[in-house]
Write a protein that holds these residues in place. Structure first.
Motif: not given
Ligand code: ZN
Length: 685
Positions: A407-411, A529-538
């Motif tokens: 959740k913290a990563r999604a937020l 599959h992409y993080d807050a910065k747009g990197n393809l990271i799980d």
């Protein structure tokens, strides 16, 4: 890869209709349809039995597909309006009537050259001759690399594609990218499965016709058509399907240039890259390594003459709007009529407006925004975007199936989404691009080369976060997972999607649902599959990813059961919606309406509670949503869309979504067991 709200329309070429030009300015003043249209409703159907039919039925009856289209929906009404506004801008520019800037001069000259069919007819194949001679003069397969580089620079698309893209391991930087390309039918399956035998046979005849128009005798033309089709079929076989390409790890492979070269060592990559004049680089993102291995096999398997036939075809295909009428007619006969079921070509002026928007998009967009977009609209839409993001934040926090860490990563990802409204802060500088009145062919070639070089120049540089992937007048929107940003061009921010004078129920039902749709894309089966910065990271825990997949599988099953095209007795089978192909869009549609509804509940318009035209605010919200997707199409277009379009048909963008919403059932008092109040509710977000 960009996630569009609706599929982009394929351009078809068309004849001149001078009479229409004079009328464009006047017609552009016609009022646009309303966000919520009482006249669209079909009162013979109960809202709880088929809400789409209830909301759209009368509109569907009154709006058959016009002969020059293969589908007609609410977006078409606005599209046509926008094209008339653009045509009036371009007519003025061509006549030297408005601002005397260099950009306006270029717009006017490009458009006038495209419209001038008499001049194009008069030149015949003369503008095409130098490149055709160049292809004919190739004496060794080794020379293909230099020729492919020339063709790629002027906008043709043989063999594969080469461009710049954000680095999926470091989304702040641009790197080179190579991908599958080089076949013209809508999907790889058109080349390989029995379902498309008729289309394939039609395509083969079309290719032969094109070679005959290029001056070859019937026998030779037939042989060339067979050769071109052999090459395309081999490329298509090596390519991934649309569904396979939806999985991010399938389409991102960073490798060293030397490794890439070894996938297809028979192609002279050094000469190719030197021919492009692209910046040098040590590694690149190879979207589809299997495709390049297949290319190696094809390079060895096919003769130089096979490749030459294929190159002639891809070259002429890229320059149809500067080709004599017979080429344009032949192209329409196959791609427009046979594939899409369209009866007539679009008027030439429409085709030329689209071509100008495609090649001089920022110059035309700037003129469009001056004429048709207000700063007030921009502020209002930005405000809605923040409300939708707040609704999503509350939603994520309340999820029972997701752990606190995920959740913290999604937020964090949500907080980093950029909101882009209307148009880019800085317009592209066209001062180095030469546009010459009367040179339709040269204009296309130079504008393509300008665009390609512009794109390649980004390799190795930081990502320009202000750049847009759609022109300002476009009636569409998108989410870019590598930039973690949503884009709503000025074009879409008008009735029937959004209206400064409409109420909250109407604007939230329609535009806010679209904003929620794009925001949800950041968290659908691809975007997640992409993080807050747009990197393809799980960034998901195993358990949370499994819970997500289970919920997504529910949506796949739901949409798999919908019929996209009814079969005709004894002639064809029912064609079903592909739940895997449309999963991302269906996730976004479902999440979008839910978020918009939650945001709507915080507005004055929802609290007023007053009925209008016999409907409560909640009912008007859902009607406005549904009416955004009223849609008619030819049977051919519906079949093609079911195979290639990641969006479900309009009917299911309405019914497939609203059956999953308690608020909808409550608004229309749908009794359990009615078709719009099924026992099972699917929810991803
Ligand atoms: Zn979408």
């Amino acid at each position: 890869m960009k996630r569009l709200l609706v599929a982009m329309l394929a351009l078809t070429a068309v004849p001149l209709a001078l009479a229409v030009q004079a009328e464009t300015a006047k017609e552009a003043e016609k009022p646009l349809p309303r966000v919520f249209d009482l006249k669209a409703i079909d009162h013979s159907v109960a809202p709880c039995s088929d809400f789409y039919q209830y909301a759209c039925g009368a509109w569907l009856k009154a709006n058959p597909v016009p002969p020059d289209q293969s589908d007609w929906w609410r977006f078409s009404e606005l599209d046509e309006h926008i094209r008339k506004v653009l045509a009036s801008i371009l007519d003025d520019a061509a006549a030297g009537k408005d601002a005397k800037t260099e950009n306006r001069r270029k717009l006017g000259d490009y458009y006038a050259s495209c419209l001038d069919e008499a001049a194009i007819e008069g030149k015949g194949l003369k503008p095409f001759t130098p490149e055709l001679k160049h292809i004919a003069a190739l004496t060794d397969k080794h020379d293909l690399a230099a020729e492919i580089a020339r063709l790629h620079l002027i906008g043709a698309a043989p063999m594969f594609s080469f461009s710049s893209t954000p680095d999926y391991t470091d989304a702040a930087m641009m790197i080179a990218s190579a991908d599958q390309d080089g076949f013209a039918l809508p999907d790889r399956d058109y080349y390989v499965t029995d379902d498309y035998k008729t289309e394939r046979a039609g395509y083969q005849l079309h290719l032969a016709r094109m070679f005959q128009l290029l001056g070859d005798g019937p026998k030779q033309a037939k042989a060339e058509a067979d050769a071109a089709l052999r090459v395309e079929t081999a490329l298509a076989k090596a390519a991934m399907s649309v569904v396979e390409r939806r999985e991010p790890k399938n389409v991102h492979h960073k490798m060293k240039l030397e490794e890439f070269v070894m996938l297809a060592p028979s192609f002279d990559w050094t000469t190719y890259l030197a021919g492009l004049g692209a910046p040098t680089f040590a590694s690149l993102d190879v979207a589809d390594p299997g495709f390049f291995k297949g290319l190696e096999t094809s390079l060895n398997a096919f003769s130089l003459d096979d490749w030459k036939a294929y190159l002639r075809w891809t070259f002429i295909d890229a320059f149809l709007s500067a080709a004599p009428r017979a080429f344009v007619d032949a192209d329409f006969g196959f791609f427009g009529k046979q594939l899409d079921g369209q009866e007539e070509m679009e008027a030439r002026w429409k085709r030329c407006v689209d071509a100008t928007d495609d090649q001089l998009g920022d110059a035309l967009g700037q003129a469009y925004v001056e004429r048709a977009f207000s700063p007030e609209a921009k502020q209002r839409v930005l405000g809605m975007m923040h409300q939708i993001a707040n609704a999503m934040e509350a939603d994520i926090k309340s999820l029972t199936w997701m752990s606190d860490n995920t959740k913290a990563r999604a937020l964090e990802k949500l907080a980093n989404v950029s909101f882009k409204v209307g148009y880019p802060d800085e317009w592209l500088d066209y001062s180095k691009l030469e546009i010459v009145r009367g040179d339709a062919f040269g204009n296309i070639a130079r504008a393509s080369e300008f665009d390609v070089r512009q794109d390649h120049a980004k390799i190795g540089k930081p990502v320009d976060r202000d750049e847009w992937g759609m022109t300002a007048s476009t009636d569409n929107s998108y989410y870019d997972e590598q930039l973690n940003a949503i884009y709503f061009p000025a074009g879409i921010l008008q009735p029937p999607n959004f209206d400064m004078v409409a109420g909250d129920a109407e604007n939230y039902g329609n535009l806010a649902s679209l904003i929620g749709h794009e925001l949800t894309h950041g968290f659908d089966d691809e975007g997640r599959h992409y993080d807050a910065k747009g990197n393809l990271i799980d960034w998901w825990s195993k358990e949370d990813a499994a819970a997500f997949d289970e919920r997504a599988a529910g949506l796949v099953r739901e949409y798999d059961a919908f019929v996209a095209v009814k079969g005709r007795h004894g002639r064809s089978k029912d064609v079903y919606v592909d739940g895997e192909l449309t999963l991302g869009e269906n996730t976004a549609d479902n999440g979008g309406v839910r978020l918009a509804y939650e945001a709507f509940m915080t507005t004055q318009g929802s609290k007023a509670g007053a009925e209008a035209h016999g409907y409560t605010p909640e009912q008007r919200f859902f009607l406005s949503y549904a009416q955004g997707w009223c849609e008619n199409h030819t049977e051919e277009a519906a079949r093609e869309d079911a195979k290639t379009d990641e969006h479900a048909p309009g009917k299911y963008r309405v019914n497939g979504v609203l059956v999953n919403l308690e608020a909808f059932r409550k608004a229309f008092a749908c009794k359990p067991g009615t078709p719009m109040a099924t026992a099972k509710i699917n929810r991803v977000w």
